[in-house]
Design a protein around this motif. Sequence first.
Motif, PDB file in Angstrom:
ATOM      1  N   THR B  55      73.498   2.222  -1.225  1.00  0.00           N
ATOM      2  CA  THR B  55      73.142   3.002  -0.035  1.00  0.00           C
ATOM      3  C   THR B  55      71.948   2.401   0.688  1.00  0.00           C
ATOM      4  O   THR B  55      71.799   2.565   1.890  1.00  0.00           O
ATOM      5  CB  THR B  55      72.734   4.437  -0.410  1.00  0.00           C
ATOM      6  N   GLY B  56      71.072   1.739  -0.074  1.00  0.00           N
ATOM      7  CA  GLY B  56      69.880   1.180   0.537  1.00  0.00           C
ATOM      8  C   GLY B  56      68.874   2.234   0.984  1.00  0.00           C
ATOM      9  O   GLY B  56      67.893   1.912   1.649  1.00  0.00           O
ATOM     10  N   LEU B  57      69.095   3.501   0.601  1.00  0.00           N
ATOM     11  CA  LEU B  57      68.164   4.549   1.045  1.00  0.00           C
ATOM     12  C   LEU B  57      66.748   4.322   0.533  1.00  0.00           C
ATOM     13  O   LEU B  57      65.778   4.659   1.191  1.00  0.00           O
ATOM     14  CB  LEU B  57      68.656   5.921   0.582  1.00  0.00           C
ATOM     15  N   MET B  58      66.653   3.738  -0.678  1.00  0.00           N
ATOM     16  CA  MET B  58      65.324   3.508  -1.240  1.00  0.00           C
ATOM     17  C   MET B  58      64.958   2.018  -1.177  1.00  0.00           C
ATOM     18  O   MET B  58      64.057   1.565  -1.878  1.00  0.00           O
ATOM     19  CB  MET B  58      65.268   4.002  -2.691  1.00  0.00           C
ATOM     20  N   MET B  59      65.660   1.252  -0.336  1.00  0.00           N
ATOM     21  CA  MET B  59      65.357  -0.180  -0.252  1.00  0.00           C
ATOM     22  C   MET B  59      63.972  -0.390   0.374  1.00  0.00           C
ATOM     23  O   MET B  59      63.650   0.205   1.406  1.00  0.00           O
ATOM     24  CB  MET B  59      66.418  -0.897   0.581  1.00  0.00           C
ATOM     25  N   VAL B  60      63.170  -1.222  -0.281  1.00  0.00           N
ATOM     26  CA  VAL B  60      61.798  -1.444   0.174  1.00  0.00           C
ATOM     27  C   VAL B  60      61.787  -1.934   1.619  1.00  0.00           C
ATOM     28  O   VAL B  60      62.570  -2.804   2.002  1.00  0.00           O
ATOM     29  CB  VAL B  60      61.100  -2.462  -0.745  1.00  0.00           C
ATOM     30  N   ASP B  61      60.918  -1.352   2.408  1.00  0.00           N
ATOM     31  CA  ASP B  61      60.717  -1.690   3.821  1.00  0.00           C
ATOM     32  C   ASP B  61      61.826  -1.224   4.754  1.00  0.00           C
ATOM     33  O   ASP B  61      61.654  -1.235   5.967  1.00  0.00           O
ATOM     34  CB  ASP B  61      60.547  -3.203   4.032  1.00  0.00           C
ATOM     35  N   GLU B  62      63.001  -0.906   4.231  1.00  0.00           N
ATOM     36  CA  GLU B  62      64.108  -0.590   5.126  1.00  0.00           C
ATOM     37  C   GLU B  62      64.681   0.811   4.936  1.00  0.00           C
ATOM     38  O   GLU B  62      65.072   1.465   5.900  1.00  0.00           O
ATOM     39  CB  GLU B  62      65.241  -1.609   4.932  1.00  0.00           C
ATOM     40  N   GLY B  63      64.751   1.254   3.684  1.00  0.00           N
ATOM     41  CA  GLY B  63      65.465   2.494   3.396  1.00  0.00           C
ATOM     42  C   GLY B  63      64.840   3.712   4.072  1.00  0.00           C
ATOM     43  O   GLY B  63      63.621   3.829   4.199  1.00  0.00           O
ATOM     44  N   LEU B  64      65.701   4.622   4.494  1.00  0.00           N
ATOM     45  CA  LEU B  64      65.236   5.838   5.166  1.00  0.00           C
ATOM     46  C   LEU B  64      64.314   6.654   4.264  1.00  0.00           C
ATOM     47  O   LEU B  64      63.200   7.011   4.649  1.00  0.00           O
ATOM     48  CB  LEU B  64      66.463   6.678   5.564  1.00  0.00           C
ATOM     49  N   ILE B  65      64.804   6.934   3.059  1.00  0.00           N
ATOM     50  CA  ILE B  65      63.984   7.784   2.188  1.00  0.00           C
ATOM     51  C   ILE B  65      62.784   7.012   1.651  1.00  0.00           C
ATOM     52  O   ILE B  65      61.722   7.581   1.430  1.00  0.00           O
ATOM     53  CB  ILE B  65      64.839   8.362   1.029  1.00  0.00           C
ATOM     54  N   TRP B  66      62.938   5.695   1.509  1.00  0.00           N
ATOM     55  CA  TRP B  66      61.790   4.886   1.085  1.00  0.00           C
ATOM     56  C   TRP B  66      60.632   5.047   2.069  1.00  0.00           C
ATOM     57  O   TRP B  66      59.482   5.176   1.679  1.00  0.00           O
ATOM     58  CB  TRP B  66      62.183   3.406   0.994  1.00  0.00           C
ATOM     59  N   ARG B  67      60.976   5.065   3.356  1.00  0.00           N
ATOM     60  CA  ARG B  67      59.909   5.214   4.373  1.00  0.00           C
ATOM     61  C   ARG B  67      59.235   6.567   4.266  1.00  0.00           C
ATOM     62  O   ARG B  67      58.018   6.684   4.378  1.00  0.00           O
ATOM     63  CB  ARG B  67      60.491   5.035   5.770  1.00  0.00           C
ATOM     64  N   VAL B  68      60.048   7.594   4.072  1.00  0.00           N
ATOM     65  CA  VAL B  68      59.474   8.930   3.921  1.00  0.00           C
ATOM     66  C   VAL B  68      58.559   8.957   2.696  1.00  0.00           C
ATOM     67  O   VAL B  68      57.446   9.475   2.730  1.00  0.00           O
ATOM     68  CB  VAL B  68      60.598   9.982   3.759  1.00  0.00           C
ATOM     69  N   TYR B  69      59.050   8.349   1.608  1.00  0.00           N
ATOM     70  CA  TYR B  69      58.291   8.307   0.366  1.00  0.00           C
ATOM     71  C   TYR B  69      56.960   7.568   0.560  1.00  0.00           C
ATOM     72  O   TYR B  69      55.897   8.016   0.143  1.00  0.00           O
ATOM     73  CB  TYR B  69      59.136   7.620  -0.712  1.00  0.00           C
ATOM     74  N   GLN B  70      57.071   6.423   1.241  1.00  0.00           N
ATOM     75  CA  GLN B  70      55.887   5.603   1.460  1.00  0.00           C
ATOM     76  C   GLN B  70      54.832   6.358   2.268  1.00  0.00           C
ATOM     77  O   GLN B  70      53.668   6.435   1.906  1.00  0.00           O
ATOM     78  CB  GLN B  70      56.303   4.325   2.208  1.00  0.00           C
ATOM     79  N   LEU B  71      55.285   6.958   3.357  1.00  0.00           N
ATOM     80  CA  LEU B  71      54.361   7.686   4.233  1.00  0.00           C
ATOM     81  C   LEU B  71      53.799   8.921   3.534  1.00  0.00           C
ATOM     82  O   LEU B  71      52.594   9.167   3.541  1.00  0.00           O
ATOM     83  CB  LEU B  71      55.103   8.118   5.515  1.00  0.00           C
ATOM     84  N   GLY B  72      54.699   9.683   2.920  1.00  0.00           N
ATOM     85  CA  GLY B  72      54.295  11.000   2.437  1.00  0.00           C
ATOM     86  C   GLY B  72      53.593  10.981   1.105  1.00  0.00           C
ATOM     87  O   GLY B  72      52.620  11.697   0.899  1.00  0.00           O
ATOM     88  N   ILE B  73      54.099  10.157   0.201  1.00  0.00           N
ATOM     89  CA  ILE B  73      53.575  10.234  -1.157  1.00  0.00           C
ATOM     90  C   ILE B  73      52.649   9.069  -1.465  1.00  0.00           C
ATOM     91  O   ILE B  73      51.535   9.252  -1.944  1.00  0.00           O
ATOM     92  CB  ILE B  73      54.737  10.331  -2.165  1.00  0.00           C
ATOM     93  N   LYS B  74      53.095   7.845  -1.147  1.00  0.00           N
ATOM     94  CA  LYS B  74      52.230   6.689  -1.403  1.00  0.00           C
ATOM     95  C   LYS B  74      50.940   6.793  -0.589  1.00  0.00           C
ATOM     96  O   LYS B  74      49.857   6.502  -1.071  1.00  0.00           O
ATOM     97  CB  LYS B  74      52.985   5.412  -1.035  1.00  0.00           C
ATOM     98  N   TRP B  75      51.080   7.163   0.676  1.00  0.00           N
ATOM     99  CA  TRP B  75      49.878   7.310   1.498  1.00  0.00           C
ATOM    100  C   TRP B  75      49.287   8.700   1.374  1.00  0.00           C
ATOM    101  O   TRP B  75      48.482   9.113   2.195  1.00  0.00           O
ATOM    102  CB  TRP B  75      50.209   7.008   2.971  1.00  0.00           C
ATOM    103  N   GLU B  76      49.754   9.415   0.373  1.00  0.00           N
ATOM    104  CA  GLU B  76      49.248  10.749   0.033  1.00  0.00           C
ATOM    105  C   GLU B  76      49.076  11.694   1.220  1.00  0.00           C
ATOM    106  O   GLU B  76      48.050  12.342   1.368  1.00  0.00           O
ATOM    107  CB  GLU B  76      47.957  10.646  -0.781  1.00  0.00           C
ATOM    108  N   VAL B  77      50.085  11.783   2.056  1.00  0.00           N
ATOM    109  CA  VAL B  77      50.027  12.726   3.174  1.00  0.00           C
ATOM    110  C   VAL B  77      50.547  14.114   2.747  1.00  0.00           C
ATOM    111  O   VAL B  77      49.972  15.139   3.103  1.00  0.00           O
ATOM    112  CB  VAL B  77      50.845  12.209   4.375  1.00  0.00           C
ATOM    113  N   PHE B  78      51.635  14.127   1.973  1.00  0.00           N
ATOM    114  CA  PHE B  78      52.278  15.411   1.678  1.00  0.00           C
ATOM    115  C   PHE B  78      51.448  16.373   0.823  1.00  0.00           C
ATOM    116  O   PHE B  78      51.291  17.536   1.204  1.00  0.00           O
ATOM    117  CB  PHE B  78      53.646  15.196   1.008  1.00  0.00           C
ATOM    118  N   PRO B  79      50.934  15.919  -0.345  1.00  0.00           N
ATOM    119  CA  PRO B  79      50.232  16.917  -1.167  1.00  0.00           C
ATOM    120  C   PRO B  79      49.063  17.595  -0.438  1.00  0.00           C
ATOM    121  O   PRO B  79      48.954  18.820  -0.493  1.00  0.00           O
ATOM    122  CB  PRO B  79      49.776  16.110  -2.392  1.00  0.00           C
ATOM    123  N   PRO B  80      48.229  16.845   0.311  1.00  0.00           N
ATOM    124  CA  PRO B  80      47.169  17.543   1.039  1.00  0.00           C
ATOM    125  C   PRO B  80      47.713  18.538   2.080  1.00  0.00           C
ATOM    126  O   PRO B  80      47.130  19.606   2.273  1.00  0.00           O
ATOM    127  CB  PRO B  80      46.391  16.420   1.720  1.00  0.00           C
TER     128      PRO B  80
END
Lengths: 41, 367, 71
Positions: B55-80
Motif C-alpha cells: 500500500t505504501g501508506l507507511m512508506m518513508v517520505d511518501e506514505g499518507l499515514i507516514w506523513r501524519v505519523y511524522q507530523l503528529g507523533i514524531k514532531w510531538e504535535v498530537f499529545p500536547p
Amino acid sequence: MDQVIDIFFNGIAGVFLGISVLYIAIRINAAICGRVLNKSE
Amino acid sequence: MVFFENMGLFNLTWEMLVMWIVGFLLIYFAVAKNYEPLLLLPIGFGVLLANLPMTGLMMVDEGLIWRVYQLGIKWEVFPPLIFLGLGALTDFGPLLSQPKLIFLGAAAQVGVYITFFTAFEIGFDMQEAATIAIIGGADGPTTIFLAAHLAPHMIGACAVAAYSYMALVPIIQPPIMKLLTSETERKIRMTKGRKVTALEKVCFPVVAALVIILIVPASAPLISMFMLGNLFRESKVVDRLSDTAQNSLMNIVTIFLGLSVGATMSADTFLKKDVIFIFCLGLFAFMISTASGILMAKGMNLALKNKINPLIGAAGVSAVPMAARVVQKVGAEADKKNYLLMFAMGPNIAGVIGTVIAAGIFLTMLK
Amino acid sequence: MATNVEAPLAGNIWEVLVKVGDSVEEDDELVIIEALKMENPVYAPADGTVKEIKVAKGDVVEEDDILIILE
C-alpha cells in the motif's frame, strides 16, 4: 546499572519534589487569592 | 503478469494475517465491549492498514499515514494538543479544595519507577524500560509522547497496552484495593474540603505551569498545553476556544493519533516476544501504582487527624475519571452513603500531573 | 420536624424517584445525581414524608444544595 539506580531514586525524589512544590504553590495561591477577595469585599 | 505480481493478495504473509487478528480484536473490543472505543477503534483499523501489502501508506517520505505519523507523533504535535483539550475538560476544584491529596498522585508514580527497574533487569535497555514503565501512569498521550522520544519502535505496543489497561481499570484495581484495606478503612468518610474561589481557579493554571516547568523543563510540552487549556476554561472569557479545545480539536487529533499509532504496528515490529513482556510489565506497573497510592494514603493517616479513606489512593493512577469511579464503587460497596467520587478526583488529576513529571524526568535523564 | 436532604456531591439531577406526599423509609433512594458519567443515588437520611422537591431532572446542583425536604 549505576545509572538505573540513579534514575530510580532521582525519579521518585523528583516526582515528590515537583508535587511538593506544587502543593506549596496551591497553598500560597489560596492564601493570596483569599486576601485579595477579603480586601475587595 | 506485472499487474498480478503487484496484487496485494499474492504478497500477503502469514505474519500479516496474524496482525489482522490483532486489528480485528481491537475493533471488537472497541465495538462490542466499549473499551476505550475512541482510540482502540482507529488503532485497530490502523493495524489492518499497516498490514496490507504494497500500500505504501507507511512508506518513508511518501506514505499518507507516514506523513501524519511524522507530523503528529514524531514532531510531538498530537499529545500536547490532546492535553490542551484535557486541560479544558479538567476541573481542578477537587484538587484545590484538598491540596494534601495531591501527594497520593505522586505516590502512584512509584509503580512507574519500580517497573522501570524491573524491565531493565529483564533485559530491556533503559530507554525501552522507561517507555514500558510509564504505562503504569495510565496516561495514553504521555505514554505516546515518551515512546516517540525514547523508543519509537514500541509506540504501538505501549499505546495499546496503556489504553487497554485503562479500559480494564474496573477489573484490575478492586481486588488490590480490597486486599490492602480493611472494611473499617473503606468506610471512612472524608471531611469536606474548603470552598474554592473562582479567582483561585483562574490563577492556578498559570502558577502551576510556571512552577512545574521551572522544576522539570522537559515536561513543558504537555504541562504548558494542559494548563493553557485549563486557563481557557476557568477564565470564562474564551468559551469558544475552550469549547474547540475540548471538543472539535480533540476529536480531530484523536482520529489521526489513533490511526497513525495503529499504523506503526506492522508485523515485523509487533510480532516479537518483547510485546508479551510489554503487556505483562504494563499490567505489573498498573498494579504497583494502585498499591503504592493506597499505601501512601495509609501512611498519611498515621499523621493526620482527619483520616482519609485509603481507597482514594488508588485514584492516583491517572486514568481519568475511571480510577475515581472505581473508588466510588468500591467505597459504596462498604458503605452506600459514602460519596468518595469527588474526593478521588483530586488524586486522579494529581496523578496526571505526576505522570507528566515522571515522563519529564525520564526525558531529562535519558535523552 | 423537617429534614433537608442535601446533595452529597456536585452534578446533574439524573432522576427524581419520589413525588410530593410519598412516604419514604430511611435509606430509600430519593434522587439520582449524575457526576462524571456515574449515577449516584441519594438516600433518605430518615423516615418521613416528602414535603417539597426543590430540583427537577436535568438541574445542575452544587455540593450541599438542598434537594428535598422531608417531614
